[in-house]
Design an enzyme around this catalytic site. Structure first.
Site, PDB file in Angstrom:
ATOM      1  CG  HIS A 264      -1.755   1.273   1.264  1.00 20.68           C
ATOM      2  ND1 HIS A 264      -2.960   1.362   0.601  1.00 20.68           N
ATOM      3  CD2 HIS A 264      -1.541   2.480   1.807  1.00 20.68           C
ATOM      4  CE1 HIS A 264      -3.457   2.571   0.761  1.00 20.68           C
ATOM      5  NE2 HIS A 264      -2.619   3.275   1.489  1.00 20.68           N
TER       6      HIS A 264
ATOM      7  CG  ASP B 242     -11.988   3.574   5.810  1.00 20.45           C
ATOM      8  OD1 ASP B 242     -11.524   4.455   6.544  1.00 20.45           O
ATOM      9  OD2 ASP B 242     -11.658   3.446   4.613  1.00 20.45           O
TER      10      ASP B 242
ATOM     11  NE  ARG C 126     -10.088  10.610   8.388  1.00 17.01           N
ATOM     12  CZ  ARG C 126      -9.247   9.757   7.784  1.00 17.01           C
ATOM     13  NH1 ARG C 126      -9.678   8.560   7.429  1.00 17.01           N
ATOM     14  NH2 ARG C 126      -8.010  10.077   7.564  1.00 17.01           N
TER      15      ARG C 126
ATOM     16  CB  SER D 211      -8.576   5.022   7.094  1.00 16.96           C
ATOM     17  OG  SER D 211      -8.946   4.988   5.752  1.00 16.96           O
TER      18      SER D 211
ATOM     19  CE  LYS E 129      -9.225   1.903   3.305  1.00 15.03           C
ATOM     20  NZ  LYS E 129      -9.347   3.239   2.759  1.00 15.03           N
TER      21      LYS E 129
HETATM   22  N1  URA Z   1      -5.997   6.527   2.397  1.00 17.26           N
HETATM   23  C1  URA Z   1      -6.970   5.870   3.071  1.00 17.26           C
HETATM   24  O1  URA Z   1      -7.409   4.814   2.647  1.00 17.26           O
HETATM   25  N2  URA Z   1      -7.423   6.418   4.201  1.00 17.26           N
HETATM   26  C2  URA Z   1      -6.956   7.574   4.701  1.00 17.26           C
HETATM   27  O2  URA Z   1      -7.408   7.989   5.738  1.00 17.26           O
HETATM   28  C3  URA Z   1      -5.958   8.249   3.996  1.00 17.26           C
HETATM   29  C4  URA Z   1      -5.497   7.696   2.837  1.00 17.26           C
END
Ligand code: URA
Length: 433
Positions: free
Chosen positions: A86, A165, A172, A187, A191
């Protein structure tokens, strides 16, 4: 249904720098997902978290509650280990495209559940969608079959993973609370943990084109995410990497696919190759395979990674031999002096690419496949006055002026050669138990 907690109490606790109990956290995430906690209450809590932070147990529980809001995937039936990557997002960050097939060459399955771009950083799916025929949406069964057969899949994350999320991230985004490190970490990791990967390599970017502008913030985010992953049983490691200048020479969807194909053909810009190899080295090692950088570089040069790329693109309906779309109009910016190109600001290039049509302002906006910025000179190289520095690409030439505005003052030409730039700045691993 009688609710067990009161949102206002929870907000007050965090406002007054208290620690939330596990039960409060479970309830607030669940009640927000059910619509019992209102958006204005959750935005107030998110702001209190941004200002006052969270303890490690609070972040771990918050992440677990978000995972519990949806489904968990299971790759344990695959014949090979899984390793995912990621990136926290940057300008010209096309690394997933050469990386996923490269890692798959070495019998490690790569499930890359990706997103579309918002703002100045591009989304992996937007890039791949510039390949004629390529489809982002796969069922879970199709994804598992492709992982077993090809070894790599890059597709859209289904709506079932961490739905809490999705709702919270959208909130947010419009309440100035994206930047809270506990919320970013939970967040991303909710995932990734729900996705079920066995190993995870995080590319935490730092610099003008990244979320994290300072080394200190990037290190804190990386440490928080490595701890979350490790505690959840995912073999997690993070690299902190430079995002003060764009990665490679292109920012924009089809332009970045073209550059990725160059890397898969054994060429491409040095920084893109180096970061691809560094991340592949981490991903293979985290999955228990000792491959090493030399062998990874060889697999880029001798066509093994390209073979997987072609199969991966074809499996999702794409034509790896099709011409990529190009923009209808271009405009070139030239150097105004002789010297060394000392710096090119990543954020300015990202905003210019976005204004040219490569990115979107709202999530329902379309993107232009051919739009973006192409650099002709890497920071550090010599230039002569009048030499092309970069070309802007768009289908809508009225966008050139705003893109040029973003690039005004965004590069420097100086007499002295700048110091060599390192892409990988630090490595953060699990703490000793
Ligand atoms: N990417 C995400 O998936 N969540 C965040 O809060 C920031 C970047």
């Amino acid at each position: 249904m009688t609710e067990q907690h009161d949102a206002v109490d929870i907000i007050r606790t965090k406002r007054d720098r208290g620690e939330l109990t596990p039960e409060q956290i479970d309830w607030v995430i669940d009640a927000y997902t059910r619509g019992v906690v209102a958006d204005e209450q959750m935005s107030s809590l998110a702001m209190a978290i941004l200002l006052n932070g969270m303890t490690r147990p609070e972040i771990a529980r918050w992440t677990a509650a978000m995972i519990a809001s949806g489904e968990r995937m299971d790759f344990s039936g695959l014949s090979r280990p899984t390793s995912d990557k990621h990136s926290t997002g940057g300008v010209g960050d096309k690394i997933t495209l050469p990386l996923a097939p490269l890692v798959a060459v070495f019998d490690v399955a790569v499930p890359q559940l990706s997103g579309r771009g918002l703002g100045h950083t591009g989304g992996t799916l937007d890039k791949l969608e510039s390949i004629p025929g390529w489809q982002a949406d796969l069922t879970n069964d199709a994804m598992l079959a492709q992982l077993e057969d090809v070894g790599a899949v890059i597709c859209a994350a289904g709506a079932g993973l961490a739905p809490a999320d999705k709702k919270l991230y959208a909130l947010r985004d419009v309440t100035g609370t994206v930047e809270a490190i506990p919320l970013i970490a939970s967040s991303i990791m909710s995932k990734k943990i729900a996705e079920g990967t066995g190993a995870l390599v995080l590319d935490v970017k730092v610099g003008s084109g990244a979320f994290m502008k300072t080394r200190e913030d990037a290190s804190e985010l990386a440490r928080t995410m490595v701890d979350l992953g490790t505690d959840a049983g995912v073999n997690t490691v993070a690299l902190i990497t430079d995002m003060s200048v764009p990665l490679g020479l292109t920012a924009g969807n089809a332009l970045e696919v073209r550059e990725s194909v160059e890397v898969l053909s054994g060429g491409g810009p040095q920084d893109v190759v180096d970061l691809t190899v560094a991340l592949a080295d981490e991903m293979t090692r985290a999955a228990g395979q000792e491959v090493g950088a030399d062998e990874l570089r060889a697999a880029l040069s001798d066509g093994r990674a390209m073979d997987v790329w072609r199969r991966m693109i074809s499996a999702q309906g794409g034509d790896p031999d099709a011409d990529l779309p190009t923009a209808a109009e271009t405009e070139t910016i030239t150097a105004d002096a002789d010297g060394h190109l000392e710096h090119v600001d990543a954020l300015a290039v990202g905003v210019a690419a976005w204004r040219l049509g490569a990115g979107r302002a709202r999530k329902e906006d379309p993107v232009q496949a051919g739009a973006g910025v192409e650099l002709h000179v890497r920071p550090g190289e010599r230039v002569s006055a009048g030499q092309p520095l970069m070309t802007l690409h768009t289908d809508t030439p009225e966008r050139f002026a705003r893109a040029q505005e973003s690039l005004a003052g965004a590069w420097r030409i100086s007499d002295a050669a700048p110091a060599q730039r390192e892409v990988v700045l630090d490595r953060i691993t699990a703490r000793e138990a």
